[in-house]
Design a protein around this motif. Sequence first.
Motif, mmCIF file in Angstrom:
data_model
loop_
_atom_site.group_PDB
_atom_site.id
_atom_site.type_symbol
_atom_site.label_atom_id
_atom_site.label_comp_id
_atom_site.label_asym_id
_atom_site.label_seq_id
_atom_site.Cartn_x
_atom_site.Cartn_y
_atom_site.Cartn_z
ATOM 1 N N LEU A 100 30.378 -71.254 10.721
ATOM 2 C CA LEU A 100 30.898 -71.024 9.375
ATOM 3 C C LEU A 100 29.732 -70.836 8.423
ATOM 4 O O LEU A 100 28.802 -71.647 8.401
ATOM 5 N N VAL A 101 29.786 -69.773 7.645
ATOM 6 C CA VAL A 101 28.753 -69.509 6.646
ATOM 7 C C VAL A 101 29.309 -69.849 5.276
ATOM 8 O O VAL A 101 30.278 -69.215 4.831
ATOM 9 N N PRO A 102 28.763 -70.854 4.599
ATOM 10 C CA PRO A 102 29.257 -71.182 3.261
ATOM 11 C C PRO A 102 28.754 -70.176 2.235
ATOM 12 O O PRO A 102 27.612 -69.706 2.318
ATOM 13 N N ALA A 103 29.596 -69.842 1.287
ATOM 14 C CA ALA A 103 29.222 -68.912 0.221
ATOM 15 C C ALA A 103 30.044 -69.232 -1.018
ATOM 16 O O ALA A 103 31.192 -69.672 -0.910
ATOM 17 N N ASP A 104 29.451 -69.024 -2.171
ATOM 18 C CA ASP A 104 30.211 -69.163 -3.413
ATOM 19 C C ASP A 104 30.815 -67.837 -3.841
ATOM 20 O O ASP A 104 31.652 -67.792 -4.736
ATOM 21 N N GLY A 105 30.396 -66.768 -3.197
ATOM 22 C CA GLY A 105 30.945 -65.459 -3.470
ATOM 23 C C GLY A 105 30.076 -64.409 -2.805
ATOM 24 O O GLY A 105 29.018 -64.715 -2.261
ATOM 25 N N TRP A 106 30.545 -63.179 -2.834
ATOM 26 C CA TRP A 106 29.769 -62.090 -2.236
ATOM 27 C C TRP A 106 29.795 -60.886 -3.165
ATOM 28 O O TRP A 106 30.583 -60.810 -4.103
ATOM 29 N N TYR A 107 28.895 -59.939 -2.911
ATOM 30 C CA TYR A 107 28.770 -58.740 -3.731
ATOM 31 C C TYR A 107 29.267 -57.514 -2.973
ATOM 32 O O TYR A 107 29.073 -57.387 -1.767
ATOM 33 N N GLU A 108 29.908 -56.615 -3.720
ATOM 34 C CA GLU A 108 30.214 -55.280 -3.222
ATOM 35 C C GLU A 108 29.951 -54.296 -4.351
ATOM 36 O O GLU A 108 29.921 -54.668 -5.533
ATOM 37 N N TRP A 109 29.778 -53.021 -3.971
ATOM 38 C CA TRP A 109 29.425 -51.996 -4.940
ATOM 39 C C TRP A 109 30.541 -50.974 -5.065
ATOM 40 O O TRP A 109 31.001 -50.408 -4.071
ATOM 41 N N LEU A 110 30.982 -50.722 -6.304
ATOM 42 C CA LEU A 110 32.076 -49.797 -6.582
ATOM 43 C C LEU A 110 31.517 -48.508 -7.194
ATOM 44 O O LEU A 110 30.843 -48.562 -8.221
ATOM 45 N N PRO A 111 31.764 -47.350 -6.563
ATOM 46 C CA PRO A 111 31.294 -46.092 -7.150
ATOM 47 C C PRO A 111 31.973 -45.827 -8.501
ATOM 48 O O PRO A 111 33.197 -45.840 -8.601
ATOM 49 N N VAL A 112 31.153 -45.600 -9.516
ATOM 50 C CA VAL A 112 31.657 -45.312 -10.856
ATOM 51 C C VAL A 112 30.791 -44.209 -11.464
ATOM 52 O O VAL A 112 29.584 -44.407 -11.668
ATOM 53 N N ASP A 113 31.396 -43.062 -11.732
ATOM 54 C CA ASP A 113 30.679 -41.953 -12.375
ATOM 55 C C ASP A 113 29.379 -41.620 -11.655
ATOM 56 O O ASP A 113 28.324 -41.445 -12.278
ATOM 57 N N GLY A 114 29.445 -41.543 -10.344
ATOM 58 C CA GLY A 114 28.275 -41.158 -9.578
ATOM 59 C C GLY A 114 27.268 -42.267 -9.334
ATOM 60 O O GLY A 114 26.245 -42.042 -8.685
ATOM 61 N N LYS A 115 27.544 -43.439 -9.855
ATOM 62 C CA LYS A 115 26.665 -44.579 -9.647
ATOM 63 C C LYS A 115 27.447 -45.691 -8.952
ATOM 64 O O LYS A 115 28.666 -45.630 -8.842
ATOM 65 N N LYS A 116 26.738 -46.713 -8.489
ATOM 66 C CA LYS A 116 27.389 -47.836 -7.822
ATOM 67 C C LYS A 116 27.251 -49.090 -8.673
ATOM 68 O O LYS A 116 26.140 -49.549 -8.936
ATOM 69 N N GLN A 117 28.407 -49.607 -9.112
ATOM 70 C CA GLN A 117 28.448 -50.798 -9.960
ATOM 71 C C GLN A 117 28.685 -52.033 -9.097
ATOM 72 O O GLN A 117 29.723 -52.142 -8.435
ATOM 73 N N PRO A 118 27.741 -52.987 -9.058
ATOM 74 C CA PRO A 118 27.971 -54.198 -8.264
ATOM 75 C C PRO A 118 29.030 -55.093 -8.897
ATOM 76 O O PRO A 118 29.116 -55.205 -10.127
ATOM 77 N N HIS A 119 29.839 -55.696 -8.040
ATOM 78 C CA HIS A 119 30.831 -56.688 -8.458
ATOM 79 C C HIS A 119 30.582 -57.967 -7.670
ATOM 80 O O HIS A 119 30.138 -57.929 -6.515
#
Length: 218
Positions: free
Chosen positions: A96-115
């Motif tokens: 089990l890997v503990p984490a408080d959250g993770w990141y993903e990148w959403l394409p927006v207007d030709g760029k990638k916005q991290p969430h």
Amino acid sequence: MCGRFALYSTYPKLSESLRLPLEAGEVTPRYNVPPGTFISAVRRADDEAPLVMDELWWGYKPHWAGEKAPQPINATVEKVATSNYFKGAFAHHRCLVPADGWYEWLPVDGKKQPHFLCREDREPLWLAGIWAERADGTPGCAIITEPARGSAKEIHSRMPLALDAESLEPWLDPDLTDRETIRNVVHHLDAELITHWPVSTRVNRPGNDEDAALLNPA
């Protein structure tokens, strides 16, 4: 997929969240954990060993694999129990890997916005993983992923397999090795508990690992 995450909960909080006997340990807060580094994980070194919070290399390559074999950071839930590369670890070396959250990148207007994606109540997540001993004798791991569910689908097609509280003990049970039995007793976290928000593009640089402000809404 899961290619970057944060872990800043204290060891006592993680131990309480796990609700299982755990050998004493400590966790260094990290807000932008990249692959190819040592990460905290809960495992048994062998069937008779106690549960420990250990340091595993984030990159799975069993000692028996050839020099040119891949070193994946993720294993899909669809194939982890049947692939020749993963199935031995799935049966005998789960973690089990503990984490408080993770990141993903959403394409927006030709760029990638991290969430940043996490639980709405900000409690720690427990991500299902597998591990194997590497050629140098150190353990290496991969985080299991599944098709994205709930609000996570707004950002990416896949997400890490976060387990609910009742699944943590059976996932770590060395006596459970059969695929169908494991599938019947292990369940993912309710997708309705997951939320997300956009964060600074400073998270794009893996070296930014000690700054809690990375989690602030952008």
